[in-house]
Motif scaffolding. Structure first.
Motif, mmCIF file in Angstrom:
data_model
loop_
_atom_site.group_PDB
_atom_site.id
_atom_site.type_symbol
_atom_site.label_atom_id
_atom_site.label_comp_id
_atom_site.label_asym_id
_atom_site.label_seq_id
_atom_site.Cartn_x
_atom_site.Cartn_y
_atom_site.Cartn_z
ATOM 1 N N PRO A 76 1.135 -0.872 -0.311
ATOM 2 C CA PRO A 76 0.105 0.522 -0.172
ATOM 3 C C PRO A 76 0.933 1.633 0.199
ATOM 4 O O PRO A 76 2.100 1.427 1.097
ATOM 5 C CB PRO A 76 -0.882 -0.148 1.427
ATOM 6 N N GLN A 77 0.501 2.003 -0.607
ATOM 7 C CA GLN A 77 1.086 3.374 -1.107
ATOM 8 C C GLN A 77 0.541 4.836 -0.551
ATOM 9 O O GLN A 77 -0.616 4.430 0.109
ATOM 10 C CB GLN A 77 1.497 3.613 -2.688
ATOM 11 N N SER A 78 1.643 5.406 0.447
ATOM 12 C CA SER A 78 0.769 6.300 0.767
ATOM 13 C C SER A 78 0.464 7.798 -0.219
ATOM 14 O O SER A 78 1.038 7.853 -1.407
ATOM 15 C CB SER A 78 2.153 7.737 1.921
ATOM 16 N N PHE A 79 -0.473 8.482 0.084
ATOM 17 C CA PHE A 79 -1.189 9.729 -0.758
ATOM 18 C C PHE A 79 -0.762 10.650 -0.117
ATOM 19 O O PHE A 79 -1.138 11.353 0.570
ATOM 20 C CB PHE A 79 -2.230 8.830 -1.962
ATOM 21 N N LEU A 80 -0.175 11.862 -0.775
ATOM 22 C CA LEU A 80 0.248 13.607 -0.066
ATOM 23 C C LEU A 80 0.262 14.033 -0.578
ATOM 24 O O LEU A 80 0.553 14.264 -2.289
ATOM 25 C CB LEU A 80 1.686 13.058 0.334
ATOM 26 N N LEU A 122 2.408 26.479 -5.164
ATOM 27 C CA LEU A 122 3.133 25.389 -6.429
ATOM 28 C C LEU A 122 2.056 23.965 -5.111
ATOM 29 O O LEU A 122 1.775 24.171 -3.912
ATOM 30 C CB LEU A 122 4.039 24.878 -5.965
ATOM 31 N N THR A 123 1.035 23.303 -6.522
ATOM 32 C CA THR A 123 0.426 22.882 -5.549
ATOM 33 C C THR A 123 0.635 21.095 -6.600
ATOM 34 O O THR A 123 1.199 20.519 -7.379
ATOM 35 C CB THR A 123 -0.805 22.656 -5.782
ATOM 36 N N VAL A 124 1.084 19.849 -5.714
ATOM 37 C CA VAL A 124 1.089 18.630 -6.096
ATOM 38 C C VAL A 124 0.623 16.838 -4.789
ATOM 39 O O VAL A 124 0.602 18.139 -3.708
ATOM 40 C CB VAL A 124 3.354 18.971 -5.185
ATOM 41 N N SER A 125 0.659 16.568 -5.784
ATOM 42 C CA SER A 125 0.183 15.209 -5.350
ATOM 43 C C SER A 125 1.340 14.221 -5.039
ATOM 44 O O SER A 125 2.030 14.408 -6.781
ATOM 45 C CB SER A 125 -1.126 14.938 -5.593
ATOM 46 N N LEU A 126 1.706 13.621 -3.750
ATOM 47 C CA LEU A 126 2.663 12.257 -4.587
ATOM 48 C C LEU A 126 2.335 10.875 -4.178
ATOM 49 O O LEU A 126 0.713 10.864 -3.017
ATOM 50 C CB LEU A 126 3.938 12.790 -3.585
ATOM 51 N N ARG A 146 6.877 26.679 3.228
ATOM 52 C CA ARG A 146 6.288 27.368 4.139
ATOM 53 C C ARG A 146 4.944 26.254 3.127
ATOM 54 O O ARG A 146 4.676 25.959 2.061
ATOM 55 C CB ARG A 146 4.850 28.510 3.848
ATOM 56 N N ILE A 147 4.558 24.997 4.202
ATOM 57 C CA ILE A 147 3.713 24.180 3.077
ATOM 58 C C ILE A 147 2.249 24.181 3.467
ATOM 59 O O ILE A 147 2.080 24.118 5.054
ATOM 60 C CB ILE A 147 4.230 23.155 2.974
ATOM 61 N N GLU A 148 1.090 23.949 2.851
ATOM 62 C CA GLU A 148 0.046 23.958 3.926
ATOM 63 C C GLU A 148 -0.387 21.855 2.811
ATOM 64 O O GLU A 148 -0.552 21.883 2.152
ATOM 65 C CB GLU A 148 -1.383 24.452 3.477
ATOM 66 N N ILE A 149 -0.448 20.927 4.215
ATOM 67 C CA ILE A 149 -1.175 19.654 3.872
ATOM 68 C C ILE A 149 -2.383 19.809 3.014
ATOM 69 O O ILE A 149 -3.549 20.379 3.990
ATOM 70 C CB ILE A 149 -1.101 18.493 5.084
ATOM 71 N N LEU A 150 -3.048 19.125 2.395
ATOM 72 C CA LEU A 150 -3.970 18.752 1.825
ATOM 73 C C LEU A 150 -5.467 17.717 1.823
ATOM 74 O O LEU A 150 -6.051 17.554 2.169
ATOM 75 C CB LEU A 150 -4.083 19.608 0.329
ATOM 76 N N GLU A 151 -4.579 16.758 1.645
ATOM 77 C CA GLU A 151 -4.679 15.034 2.172
ATOM 78 C C GLU A 151 -3.705 14.526 2.292
ATOM 79 O O GLU A 151 -2.471 14.449 1.992
ATOM 80 C CB GLU A 151 -5.249 14.652 0.522
#
Length: 504
Positions: A76-80, A122-126, A146-151
């Motif tokens: 299972p992989q993590s989604f960030l 910049l918005t990124v999903s990993l 400065r980052i903001e966790i969205l999911e």
């Protein structure tokens, strides 16, 4: 000696990747029998079947593993998903991406526009396989930006389609529990194979994957407190009564009872066994020990999948026994080599917790006696009721049998005759999943039509003989309500009541 082997490759989405893998296979004299890749589904996953000697196959997989192309696990992989505020200077994006690359992250989405509403964001999903790497990456980024966790999800539910098959494997795990990577990889390869087959017939592969998952989810969702059944109780003789239990999914379970001994015709899915036994107790049918006889109409999991829970020896056709052994519902038919039938058998047996009878006796070979077009294989008896065992022609499955009493007006037609109009929408929707995945639930449609016509004709003739005695031929199909013929059409017989765990 050459054999056919299958494996899954996970390779870079870049020119030359497929050629490089093909070169490895060619180097060791492997012959590619099947390849399936569709970047619209998953841009990095390729399914192969190759013919090679065992030694050469090992060399092929060793070389593919050495270059990072061989898929050996489905962790299972993590989604960030997060937004990061980058300085508007040359090289800022490159430095940021260096951190994600070092963490082993696979970028699924990236969005930046200096003319937009947020010119410095910049918005990124990993996707990351190692949970520890997620935390390390976040620590590195937080110390610099400065980052903001969205999911942030570690269950695999929010993975995007850049790792479609990893996400699919995680969803299968939720249905069957933790499984070895080898098994999951094999199951995914089989799932991909039927998607390839159905896509070549004009179907959407996404619908294939959705139908597979919906089959398992529907079964799980109708157990325990969500279990229910529609029930008919019919007096057959002065000593014998018949219960028809329509399961939430799959085939009917029939119980003939004298009050002291029970004969069961078909068992339902294994996944329902505990719920079925609680229901039997409610209707005074006792536990597994009260079932002295068990008759299996055919080898589909919804008709024989709980037989192993009962101590009674199961009576079945030799074809049914052989289908159970070979794990292919098309065995013995002209569809025997169908990849759809073979996969569906494996899939439904897995999801439904298939547990067929360990102890079985096969009906004898057909003799000279016949009823309509069906050879008579023998009889089964309970109390003052005797049922002839009729051998089917193999339209639905090889080895399907029917039970018939001319004097008492009973005809058990298995899946050859079904009152489809009596199915509630939920049951009809579940049945349609199998129709889609195998294109037809009959392994030989021509024979299936012939059998249905003959059984309907037998029921009509029996009615003619019984009506003067104010009796009817009760048609007990493999699904749906026990019915009678009314102007040539099936009509449910008598009262149908609902059993449920919350309102038994």
């Amino acid at each position: 000696m050459v054999k056919k082997f299958g494996f899954i490759a996970h390779m870079p989405d870049e020119p030359g990747s497929l050629e490089r893998a093909a070169g490895v296979i060619k180097k060791y004299e492997g012959n590619i029998n099947r390849i399936q890749y569709d970047r619209r589904i998953d841009p990095c996953t390729v399914f192969y079947e190759v013919t090679a000697s065992a030694d050469n196959y090992e060399r092929i997989t060793d070389d593919l593993a050495a270059i990072g192309y061989l898929q050996t696990s489905l962790k299972p992989q993590s989604f960030l998903k997060f937004s990061v505020h980058l300085p508007h200077t040359a090289g800022s994006l490159s430095r940021f991406l260096n951190y994600t690359t070092e963490s082993g992250a696979n970028i699924g989405f990236i969005d930046f526009d200096d003319a937009g509403r947020h010119p410095d964001r910049l918005t990124v999903s990993l996707n990351l396989e190692d949970p520890a790497a997620v935390e390390q990456l976040l620590d590195r980024l937080k110390s610099r930006y400065r980052i903001e966790i969205l999911e942030y999800d570690t269950t695999g539910k929010h993975l995007d389609d850049t790792v479609f098959y990893v996400r699919l494997a995680q969803e299968i795990r939720e249905l069957i529990g933790e499984s070895e990577n080898t098994f999951l990889l094999s199951f995914l390869a089989d799932t991909n194979h039927i998607a390839q087959e159905l896509m070549n017939r004009g179907n959407n592969p996404r619908q294939v994957f959705d139908s597979v998952l919906l089959t398992g989810r529907t079964l799980r969702a109708t157990t325990g407190r969500n279990f229910y059944a529609d029930v008919q109780r019919i007096a057959v003789t002065p000593r014998v009564s018949l219960f028809c239990f329509q399961m939430p999914c799959g085939g009917n379970v029939y119980v003939l009872t004298t009050g002291e001994e029970n004969l069961m015709i078909d068992t339902g899915y294994g996944i329902y066994h505990n719920d079925v036994m609680a229901m039997f107790s409610h209707y005074g049918l006792g536990d597994e020990r009260r079932f002295g006889q068990l008759v299996i109409s055919h080898a589909d999991a919804d008709h024989c999948g709980a037989g192993g829970f009962f101590p009674a020896c199961a009576l079945m056709h030799r074809g049914t026994r052989d289908i159970i052994k070979t794990n292919n519902r098309a065995y013995g038919s002209r569809s025997e080599r169908s990849v759809l039938e073979a996969f569906y058998t494996k899939m439904i047996n897995l999801f439904s917790q298939f547990n067929p009878s360990k102890d079985s006796t096969c009906f004898p070979e057909a003799g000279a006696e016949s009823r309509s077009i069906f050879p008579v294989l023998g009889t089964v008896c309970l109390g003052d009721l005797e049922l002839e065992v009729l051998e089917g022609l193999g339209g639905h499955t090889f080895g399907q049998i029917y039970l018939y009493s001319e004097s008492e007006g009973l005809l058990f037609t298995a899946d050859a005759v079904i009152n489809f109009s009596s199915l509630i929408p939920e049951r009809a929707a579940y049945n349609s999943l199998a129709d889609f995945l195998v294109t037809s639930v009959n392994v030989d449609s021509d024979l299936a039509h012939k059998e249905r016509r003959a059984l309907i004709g037998l029921a009509a003739k029996t009615d003619q003989n019984l009506v003067p005695m104010e009796k009817r031929c009760r048609i007990c199909g493999g699904h749906g309500a026990v019915s009678v013929l009314e102007q040539g059409k099936l009509a449910p017989l008598g009262e149908i009541t609902r059993y449920s765990v919350t309102n038994p």
